[in-house]
Design a protein around this motif. Structure first.
Motif, PDB file in Angstrom:
ATOM      1  N   GLY A   1      38.910 -35.929  44.162  1.00 36.20           N
ATOM      2  CA  GLY A   1      37.666 -35.742  44.909  1.00 36.20           C
ATOM      3  C   GLY A   1      37.641 -34.407  45.631  1.00 36.20           C
ATOM      4  N   ILE A   2      38.776 -34.033  46.215  1.00 38.74           N
ATOM      5  CA  ILE A   2      38.876 -32.731  46.892  1.00 38.74           C
ATOM      6  C   ILE A   2      38.737 -31.600  45.877  1.00 38.74           C
ATOM      7  CG2 ILE A   2      40.453 -31.192  48.143  1.00 38.74           C
ATOM      8  CD1 ILE A   2      41.564 -33.699  49.542  1.00 38.74           C
ATOM      9  N   GLN A   3      39.390 -31.766  44.724  1.00 38.29           N
ATOM     10  CA  GLN A   3      39.261 -30.765  43.659  1.00 38.29           C
ATOM     11  C   GLN A   3      37.800 -30.572  43.276  1.00 38.29           C
ATOM     12  OE1 GLN A   3      41.143 -28.895  41.516  1.00 38.29           O
ATOM     13  NE2 GLN A   3      43.252 -29.559  41.706  1.00 38.29           N
ATOM     14  N   SER A   4      37.110 -31.693  43.046  1.00 34.95           N
ATOM     15  CA  SER A   4      35.707 -31.638  42.629  1.00 34.95           C
ATOM     16  C   SER A   4      34.829 -30.985  43.696  1.00 34.95           C
ATOM     17  CB  SER A   4      35.196 -33.048  42.333  1.00 34.95           C
ATOM     18  OG  SER A   4      33.837 -33.032  41.966  1.00 34.95           O
ATOM     19  N   LEU A   5      35.049 -31.348  44.943  1.00 33.46           N
ATOM     20  CA  LEU A   5      34.235 -30.809  46.035  1.00 33.46           C
ATOM     21  C   LEU A   5      34.403 -29.300  46.173  1.00 33.46           C
ATOM     22  CD1 LEU A   5      32.415 -31.140  48.522  1.00 33.46           C
ATOM     23  CD2 LEU A   5      34.491 -31.628  49.856  1.00 33.46           C
TER      24      LEU A   5
ATOM     25  N   THR B   1      35.631 -27.133  44.008  1.00 35.65           N
ATOM     26  CA  THR B   1      35.171 -26.412  42.821  1.00 35.65           C
ATOM     27  C   THR B   1      33.651 -26.354  42.772  1.00 35.65           C
ATOM     28  OG1 THR B   1      37.135 -27.186  41.611  1.00 35.65           O
ATOM     29  CG2 THR B   1      35.349 -26.251  40.309  1.00 35.65           C
ATOM     30  N   THR B   2      32.985 -27.423  43.212  1.00 36.95           N
ATOM     31  CA  THR B   2      31.522 -27.429  43.256  1.00 36.95           C
ATOM     32  C   THR B   2      31.009 -26.369  44.228  1.00 36.95           C
ATOM     33  OG1 THR B   2      31.436 -29.797  42.724  1.00 36.95           O
ATOM     34  CG2 THR B   2      29.479 -28.831  43.753  1.00 36.95           C
ATOM     35  N   ILE B   3      31.674 -26.227  45.379  1.00 32.11           N
ATOM     36  CA  ILE B   3      31.291 -25.179  46.332  1.00 32.11           C
ATOM     37  C   ILE B   3      31.478 -23.800  45.700  1.00 32.11           C
ATOM     38  CG2 ILE B   3      31.838 -24.109  48.556  1.00 32.11           C
ATOM     39  CD1 ILE B   3      32.674 -26.885  49.551  1.00 32.11           C
TER      40      ILE B   3
ATOM     41  N   TRP C   1      35.484 -15.625  50.421  1.00 35.87           N
ATOM     42  CA  TRP C   1      35.344 -17.037  50.779  1.00 35.87           C
ATOM     43  C   TRP C   1      35.628 -17.942  49.581  1.00 35.87           C
ATOM     44  CZ3 TRP C   1      35.536 -20.096  54.719  1.00 35.87           C
ATOM     45  CH2 TRP C   1      35.291 -19.593  55.999  1.00 35.87           C
ATOM     46  N   CYS C   2      35.199 -17.555  48.419  1.00 34.72           N
ATOM     47  CA  CYS C   2      35.454 -18.345  47.222  1.00 34.72           C
ATOM     48  C   CYS C   2      36.954 -18.473  46.973  1.00 34.72           C
ATOM     49  CB  CYS C   2      34.769 -17.704  46.015  1.00 34.72           C
ATOM     50  SG  CYS C   2      34.813 -18.720  44.519  1.00 34.72           S
ATOM     51  N   ALA C   3      37.662 -17.357  47.091  1.00 33.34           N
ATOM     52  CA  ALA C   3      39.115 -17.373  46.893  1.00 33.34           C
ATOM     53  C   ALA C   3      39.801 -18.231  47.950  1.00 33.34           C
ATOM     54  CB  ALA C   3      39.665 -15.949  46.929  1.00 33.34           C
ATOM     55  N   ARG C   4      39.369 -18.112  49.191  1.00 38.72           N
ATOM     56  CA  ARG C   4      39.970 -18.890  50.279  1.00 38.72           C
ATOM     57  C   ARG C   4      39.805 -20.386  50.047  1.00 38.72           C
ATOM     58  NH1 ARG C   4      37.571 -16.601  55.746  1.00 38.72           N
ATOM     59  NH2 ARG C   4      39.304 -17.756  56.692  1.00 38.72           N
ATOM     60  N   LEU C   5      38.619 -20.800  49.627  1.00 31.79           N
ATOM     61  CA  LEU C   5      38.364 -22.220  49.391  1.00 31.79           C
ATOM     62  C   LEU C   5      39.158 -22.752  48.200  1.00 31.79           C
ATOM     63  CD1 LEU C   5      34.504 -22.328  50.005  1.00 31.79           C
ATOM     64  CD2 LEU C   5      36.281 -23.328  51.448  1.00 31.79           C
ATOM     65  N   LEU C   6      39.243 -21.964  47.137  1.00 33.02           N
ATOM     66  CA  LEU C   6      39.968 -22.421  45.953  1.00 33.02           C
ATOM     67  C   LEU C   6      41.466 -22.570  46.219  1.00 33.02           C
ATOM     68  CD1 LEU C   6      38.143 -20.476  43.089  1.00 33.02           C
ATOM     69  CD2 LEU C   6      37.980 -22.904  43.664  1.00 33.02           C
ATOM     70  N   TRP C   7      42.013 -21.734  47.105  1.00 31.21           N
ATOM     71  CA  TRP C   7      43.421 -21.879  47.453  1.00 31.21           C
ATOM     72  C   TRP C   7      43.697 -23.176  48.204  1.00 31.21           C
ATOM     73  CZ3 TRP C   7      47.756 -19.841  45.797  1.00 31.21           C
ATOM     74  CH2 TRP C   7      47.723 -18.608  45.143  1.00 31.21           C
ATOM     75  N   LEU C   8      42.672 -23.734  48.836  1.00 28.13           N
ATOM     76  CA  LEU C   8      42.859 -25.006  49.547  1.00 28.13           C
ATOM     77  C   LEU C   8      43.127 -26.164  48.589  1.00 28.13           C
ATOM     78  CD1 LEU C   8      40.160 -24.883  52.380  1.00 28.13           C
ATOM     79  CD2 LEU C   8      42.632 -24.569  52.596  1.00 28.13           C
ATOM     80  N   GLN C   9      42.897 -25.958  47.299  1.00 26.33           N
ATOM     81  CA  GLN C   9      43.183 -26.993  46.311  1.00 26.33           C
ATOM     82  C   GLN C   9      44.684 -27.160  46.064  1.00 26.33           C
ATOM     83  OE1 GLN C   9      41.173 -26.308  42.615  1.00 26.33           O
ATOM     84  NE2 GLN C   9      39.146 -26.126  43.538  1.00 26.33           N
ATOM     85  N   LEU C  10      45.444 -26.187  46.478  1.00 26.44           N
ATOM     86  CA  LEU C  10      46.868 -26.153  46.127  1.00 26.44           C
ATOM     87  C   LEU C  10      47.619 -27.456  46.429  1.00 26.44           C
ATOM     88  CD1 LEU C  10      48.582 -23.980  44.793  1.00 26.44           C
ATOM     89  CD2 LEU C  10      49.305 -23.223  47.062  1.00 26.44           C
TER      90      LEU C  10
ATOM     91  N   ILE D   1      43.414 -14.289  53.605  1.00 26.09           N
ATOM     92  CA  ILE D   1      42.560 -13.604  52.633  1.00 26.09           C
ATOM     93  C   ILE D   1      41.351 -13.064  53.388  1.00 26.09           C
ATOM     94  CG2 ILE D   1      41.078 -13.899  50.605  1.00 26.09           C
ATOM     95  CD1 ILE D   1      43.071 -15.866  49.499  1.00 26.09           C
ATOM     96  N   ARG D   2      41.499 -11.871  53.896  1.00 24.54           N
ATOM     97  CA  ARG D   2      40.474 -11.194  54.679  1.00 24.54           C
ATOM     98  C   ARG D   2      40.416  -9.726  54.263  1.00 24.54           C
ATOM     99  NH1 ARG D   2      38.953 -14.396  58.901  1.00 24.54           N
ATOM    100  NH2 ARG D   2      40.333 -16.124  59.426  1.00 24.54           N
ATOM    101  N   TYR D   3      39.266  -9.136  54.472  1.00 22.74           N
ATOM    102  CA  TYR D   3      39.068  -7.739  54.073  1.00 22.74           C
ATOM    103  C   TYR D   3      40.045  -6.813  54.793  1.00 22.74           C
ATOM    104  CZ  TYR D   3      36.619  -3.427  52.892  1.00 22.74           C
ATOM    105  OH  TYR D   3      36.310  -2.182  52.416  1.00 22.74           O
ATOM    106  N   GLU D   4      40.414  -7.177  56.006  1.00 21.06           N
ATOM    107  CA  GLU D   4      41.332  -6.340  56.788  1.00 21.06           C
ATOM    108  C   GLU D   4      42.705  -6.227  56.125  1.00 21.06           C
ATOM    109  OE1 GLU D   4      39.627  -8.885  57.933  1.00 21.06           O
ATOM    110  OE2 GLU D   4      38.140  -7.943  59.256  1.00 21.06           O
TER     111      GLU D   4
END
Length: 215
Positions: A81-85, A87-89, A126-135, A177-180
């Motif tokens: 469910g977390i994976q699906s959520l 990835t949908t974002i 933000w996309c990269a940050r969220l996808l890493w939360l799937q780990l 994962i920030r621009y800085e």
């Protein structure tokens, strides 16, 4: 040749020089704009592929969740469910980015283009940050109640260490994962490619166009 002829000739030369300079600046701005369009266009195939892969992945996960809802373990259901959520974002972010790319008009106001490129940059991070939360969920989806017995204490201890390690890594990436941090080696290793480099190069070249137009 009289003085007034010399002055007239000099003013004519100055005007010719100014016209050439203006033309060169205009041509340089147009060439730079074409390069920016090329950079942004190079991002489309990657984003379309990621969008398609994401849709197929979510469809697959959701099919599993529906078909196994009453038989699968809670660990599997929550993990998937977390994976699906997440990835949908990410799919939503990719759609948003493709719309942004289509809306960018290099011939328009520089500030407007800068603002869209900034949003493109921010959403990529933000996309990269969220996808890493799937780990962490990659280490929990296969767990089930039958594993939690005394005989499996060493296995469960190892499982706890692995899951904790993946969780720490996920949180670390989410926070860093920030621009800085773009100058750090791990950041460059993660983001070198069509997802990131065209955005940064476009932002740099847009500054050149701003100088050409104001100069």
């Amino acid at each position: 040749m009289e003085d007034k002829d010399i002055i007239h000739l000099w003013k004519s030369y100055e005007k010719h020089l100014a016209d050439n300079l203006l033309l060169n600046r205009k041509n340089a701005a147009e060439i730079t704009g074409i390069k920016i369009h090329s950079f942004l266009a190079s991002m489309r195939p990657v984003k379309y592929f990621a969008l398609l892969a994401g849709i197929l992945w979510v469809a697959f996960i959701d099919t599993l969740l529906v078909s196994m809802f009453y038989t699968a373990s809670p660990f599997f259901l929550v993990s998937m469910g977390i994976q699906s959520l997440l990835t949908t974002i990410a799919i939503g972010i990719y759609l948003y980015q493709l719309l942004l790319i289509e809306q960018i008009d290099i011939s328009g106001p520089v500030l407007d283009t800068q603002e869209k490129l900034s949003r493109l940059k921010s959403s990529t991070l933000w996309c990269a940050r969220l996808l890493w939360l799937q780990l962490p969920v990659w280490t929990t989806f296969y767990l089930h109640a039958g594993m939690f017995v005394k005989e499996n204490s060493w296995l469960l201890a190892a499982q706890g260490i692995v899951t904790a390690g993946f969780t720490i890594a996920a949180v670390w990436f989410f926070r860093n994962i920030r621009y800085e941090n773009r100058g750090r080696s791990w950041f460059r290793w993660l983001f070198e490619g069509k997802e990131w480099t065209p955005v940064i190069r476009s932002m740099e070249m847009l500054e050149e166009i701003k100088v050409f137009r104001e100069g």
